[in-house]
Write a protein that holds these residues in place. Structure first.
Motif, PDB file in Angstrom:
ATOM      1  N   PHE A 169      -2.511  -0.036  -8.741  1.00  0.00           N
ATOM      2  CA  PHE A 169      -2.933   0.580  -7.148  1.00  0.00           C
ATOM      3  C   PHE A 169      -4.284   1.260  -7.151  1.00  0.00           C
ATOM      4  O   PHE A 169      -5.063   1.605  -8.500  1.00  0.00           O
ATOM      5  CB  PHE A 169      -2.044   1.531  -6.411  1.00  0.00           C
ATOM      6  CG  PHE A 169      -0.913   1.125  -6.055  1.00  0.00           C
ATOM      7  CD1 PHE A 169      -0.426  -0.033  -5.206  1.00  0.00           C
ATOM      8  CD2 PHE A 169      -0.163   0.905  -6.949  1.00  0.00           C
ATOM      9  CE1 PHE A 169       1.026  -0.494  -5.139  1.00  0.00           C
ATOM     10  CE2 PHE A 169       0.983   0.601  -7.101  1.00  0.00           C
ATOM     11  CZ  PHE A 169       2.421  -0.146  -6.231  1.00  0.00           C
ATOM     12  N   GLY A 193      -7.427   2.961  -4.669  1.00  0.00           N
ATOM     13  CA  GLY A 193      -8.439   3.504  -3.492  1.00  0.00           C
ATOM     14  C   GLY A 193     -10.092   4.325  -3.633  1.00  0.00           C
ATOM     15  O   GLY A 193     -10.644   4.509  -4.689  1.00  0.00           O
ATOM     16  N   PRO A 197      -5.081   6.748   1.146  1.00  0.00           N
ATOM     17  CA  PRO A 197      -4.335   4.816   0.888  1.00  0.00           C
ATOM     18  C   PRO A 197      -4.118   4.080   0.165  1.00  0.00           C
ATOM     19  O   PRO A 197      -6.022   4.767  -1.035  1.00  0.00           O
ATOM     20  CB  PRO A 197      -4.699   4.479   2.102  1.00  0.00           C
ATOM     21  CG  PRO A 197      -6.639   4.374   2.487  1.00  0.00           C
ATOM     22  CD  PRO A 197      -5.365   6.460   2.387  1.00  0.00           C
ATOM     23  N   THR A 251      -4.093   0.452  -2.258  1.00  0.00           N
ATOM     24  CA  THR A 251      -4.072  -0.317  -2.178  1.00  0.00           C
ATOM     25  C   THR A 251      -3.510  -0.831  -2.960  1.00  0.00           C
ATOM     26  O   THR A 251      -4.309  -1.251  -4.480  1.00  0.00           O
ATOM     27  CB  THR A 251      -4.834  -1.461  -1.462  1.00  0.00           C
ATOM     28  OG1 THR A 251      -5.710  -1.278  -0.188  1.00  0.00           O
ATOM     29  CG2 THR A 251      -5.277  -2.712  -1.397  1.00  0.00           C
ATOM     30  N   TYR A 252      -2.039  -2.073  -3.302  1.00  0.00           N
ATOM     31  CA  TYR A 252      -2.034  -3.302  -4.603  1.00  0.00           C
ATOM     32  C   TYR A 252      -2.797  -4.406  -4.977  1.00  0.00           C
ATOM     33  O   TYR A 252      -3.280  -5.080  -3.761  1.00  0.00           O
ATOM     34  CB  TYR A 252      -0.564  -3.647  -3.882  1.00  0.00           C
ATOM     35  CG  TYR A 252       0.066  -4.133  -5.335  1.00  0.00           C
ATOM     36  CD1 TYR A 252       0.249  -3.747  -6.741  1.00  0.00           C
ATOM     37  CD2 TYR A 252       0.203  -6.499  -5.053  1.00  0.00           C
ATOM     38  CE1 TYR A 252       0.730  -4.813  -7.647  1.00  0.00           C
ATOM     39  CE2 TYR A 252       0.869  -6.681  -5.730  1.00  0.00           C
ATOM     40  CZ  TYR A 252       0.775  -6.226  -7.159  1.00  0.00           C
ATOM     41  OH  TYR A 252       1.508  -7.285  -8.174  1.00  0.00           O
ATOM     42  N   ALA A 287       1.278  -1.062   0.123  1.00  0.00           N
ATOM     43  CA  ALA A 287      -0.178   0.146   0.188  1.00  0.00           C
ATOM     44  C   ALA A 287       0.775   1.535   0.059  1.00  0.00           C
ATOM     45  O   ALA A 287       2.203   1.596   0.073  1.00  0.00           O
ATOM     46  CB  ALA A 287      -0.658   0.270   0.983  1.00  0.00           C
TER      47      ALA A 287
END
Length: 359
Positions: A182, A184, A165, A167-168, A152
């Motif tokens: 990624f 979010g 944030p 997230t992968y 992240a």
């Protein structure tokens, strides 16, 4: 006995091999890390396109299902960057419906912002100096750090005024080129206030009120080049609304789109830049060091073998018939070509054979 030395060729090969073996770690551990620096001479435009709603100031109402364009221009301030040692980028972002394109003046756009981003060229972290505007934090904004990890990241959202944030989500190909994806989102958050007519927020009896401006983002999707951190694809879903002071519901939609993303032209341009930059870093960080090790090792072994062969040939006990210092050579007393001992008993010119008796 003959003393022989290595040939010039063997010494050259040995020296070249040693040089390449030393060069390999220098490229990998010294040159490549210094090549991983955020560029300062950048000048590029990225374009997002999508459909959505916006508040039409001429009609004084929100119009829906409109084509929207977000244009972002990033220019590096080379002079200030060289002076400070930082990456200083001036960023202009405009949001336009079709009727305001092309905008002769960015102030004619539906929304326009001018920002100045200052980052550490190595880590991509924000540096608070040099006229930075706005103050920002996080790990990524216009790009990710070099050598993107499968984890992240904190992405700075300037409209929110805070980090988001991300997230992968695994690898994803853009125009045939693979990067890391990624995602979010931003829940509805109060982002500021704005003076507007009361009727826009459900207060028709009040002339002007300080309405609350709320912001959300349906989804942020970014695909970054693994080696350079360059963004090769971006999509956002911004939503900006107005609420009455202390209100719980949206009264007027200023901007709303489920998805505005890089258009095809921008995707191709970003992928090309990522490929070029990544190839150069791979060349100095992997390809050249590997070739230096392989070629340097081969040359060093071959040159060393020639040196040893030359020396062993000179110490294997074979006499050189042309060496004047060899005691067994032509000028030595034991050589086959030496002069006979004039005093020897078997010499044809022995004095005992030529001496006449006096008796």
């Amino acid at each position: 006995m003959t003393r022989r030395t290595a040939s010039p060729l063997s010494l050259v090969l040995l020296g070249l091999g040693a040089f390449l073996l030393v060069l390999a770690p220098m490229l990998a551990w010294y040159v490549e890390p210094r090549a991983k620096r955020t560029p300062i001479d950048v000048d590029q435009i990225t374009v997002f396109e999508g459909t959505g709603s916006y508040f039409d100031t001429e009609k004084i109402k929100t119009v829906e299902d409109q084509h929207l364009t977000i244009t972002r221009q990033v220019r590096g301030d080379v002079a200030d960057s060289e002076k400070s040692g930082r990456a200083i980028w001036d960023v202009s972002t405009s949001v336009d419906p079709d009727k305001s394109l092309p905008a002769a003046d960015p102030h004619d756009s539906l929304q326009w912002t001018l920002e100045r981003w200052v980052t550490d060229r190595k880590t991509n972290k924000p540096v608070h100096c040099c006229g930075e505007k706005p103050y920002f934090e996080g790990e990524a904004y216009l790009k990710f750090p070099f050598d993107v990890q499968k984890r992240a990241y904190l992405w700075w959202d300037s409209t929110l005024g805070d980090t988001v944030p991300l997230t992968y989500q695994g690898p994803k190909k853009v125009q045939g080129y693979e990067g890391y994806r990624f995602t979010g989102e931003v829940k509805a958050t109060k982002a500021g206030t704005r003076q507007v007519p009361g009727r826009l927020v459900g207060l028709p009896k009040r002339g002007q009120v300080m309405a609350e401006e709320w912001y959300a983002n349906h989804k942020i999707e970014l695909v970054a080049d693994k080696r350079t951190g360059r963004i090769i694809y971006a999509a956002i879903g911004p939503r900006k609304t107005l609420r009455a002071p202390g209100g719980k519901t949206d009264r007027t939609v200023l901007l709303d789109s489920q998805r505005i993303a890089f258009n095809e032209k921008t995707q191709r341009a970003q992928v090309k830049l990522a490929k070029d930059d990544s190839s150069r870093l791979k060349l100095v960080g992997e390809t050249l060091p590997l070739l230096s090790v392989v070629l340097g090792g081969a040359l060093a072994l071959f040159g060393g073998a020639l040196v040893l062969r030359g020396r062993s040939a000179g110490t294997n006990g074979v006499n050189d018939p042309h060496d004047p210092n060899d005691p067994n050579g032509p000028d030595g007393s034991n050589g086959h070509g030496g002069n006979p001992d004039a005093e020897g008993p078997h010499s044809d010119i022995s004095r005992s054979a030529l001496q006449t008796s006096t008796k």
